[in-house]
Design an enzyme around this catalytic site. Sequence first.
Site, mmCIF file in Angstrom:
data_model
loop_
_atom_site.group_PDB
_atom_site.id
_atom_site.type_symbol
_atom_site.label_atom_id
_atom_site.label_comp_id
_atom_site.label_asym_id
_atom_site.label_seq_id
_atom_site.Cartn_x
_atom_site.Cartn_y
_atom_site.Cartn_z
ATOM 1 N N CYS A 45 0.833 -1.205 0.000
ATOM 2 C CA CYS A 45 0.000 0.000 0.000
ATOM 3 C C CYS A 45 0.871 1.260 0.000
ATOM 4 O O CYS A 45 1.464 1.580 -1.016
ATOM 5 C CB CYS A 45 -0.997 -0.031 1.159
ATOM 6 S SG CYS A 45 -2.382 1.116 0.929
ATOM 7 N N GLU A 98 -0.638 -7.675 5.713
ATOM 8 C CA GLU A 98 -0.277 -7.725 7.131
ATOM 9 C C GLU A 98 -1.491 -7.672 8.049
ATOM 10 O O GLU A 98 -1.391 -8.002 9.238
ATOM 11 C CB GLU A 98 0.685 -6.576 7.473
ATOM 12 C CG GLU A 98 0.082 -5.192 7.563
ATOM 13 C CD GLU A 98 -0.089 -4.497 6.223
ATOM 14 O OE1 GLU A 98 -0.343 -3.269 6.223
ATOM 15 O OE2 GLU A 98 0.036 -5.160 5.174
ATOM 16 N N HIS A 152 -3.284 -4.837 1.868
ATOM 17 C CA HIS A 152 -2.657 -4.975 3.188
ATOM 18 C C HIS A 152 -2.602 -6.442 3.636
ATOM 19 O O HIS A 152 -3.433 -6.883 4.437
ATOM 20 C CB HIS A 152 -3.441 -4.176 4.231
ATOM 21 C CG HIS A 152 -3.297 -2.701 4.138
ATOM 22 N ND1 HIS A 152 -2.394 -1.985 4.890
ATOM 23 C CD2 HIS A 152 -3.946 -1.802 3.366
ATOM 24 C CE1 HIS A 152 -2.495 -0.701 4.593
ATOM 25 N NE2 HIS A 152 -3.430 -0.558 3.671
#
Length: 205
Positions: free
Chosen positions: A82, A181, A179
């Site tokens: 991102c 994560e 994302h």
Amino acid sequence: MAGEPKVGVLAVQGAFREHRRHLEALGARVNEVRLPGDLSGLSGLVMPGGESTSMARLLSDFGLWAPLRDFHARGGVLWGTCAGAILLARSVEGAPPQFGGHQDSLGLMDMNVRRNAFGRQVDSFSVPLTVQGLEAPFPALFIRAPVLTDLGPDVERLAQHDGQTVMARQGRMLASAFHPELTEDRRLHGLFLDLVSEYQPVKSP
């Protein structure tokens, strides 16, 4: 895990703790990077999601622009997610007016990035995404996500959503508009560590 490559997570702003958690769960040795000296001994670096203009300002404050470019030139693997993908790009569209329409970036990956291409925070969404190299779709979470455009001839498209490129690779660099994560799926972190293992060791400065 003394024989494993050591990787870093850029920790000046954004979701760096979440990346660290995933990498450590996969057995990696992880260092948080805030200053140029923190890059020493690393073979790869993740640049997390967050706010790209704030990250760019902090990279200037901490004197990290040139060390990051040098880290890659010496063989370091980079993955931008991102906002981190925005920092990797050759050019950036859609910088806020207060920045004069200009967004600083490392200029390392031969692509343009269009900021906030999928809308604002309230337009966030998750979608099962087909990613080259993964057998099953990845639960990609898009939050104020950019898109990757004008890919150079050496940039390989790894994933698309609605006809837009959202993940790509160029040599020792990965960029994803979403994302990973913020999910519990660690497969992309595993791909990053595989890439680090492929290219290590990094030459000393």
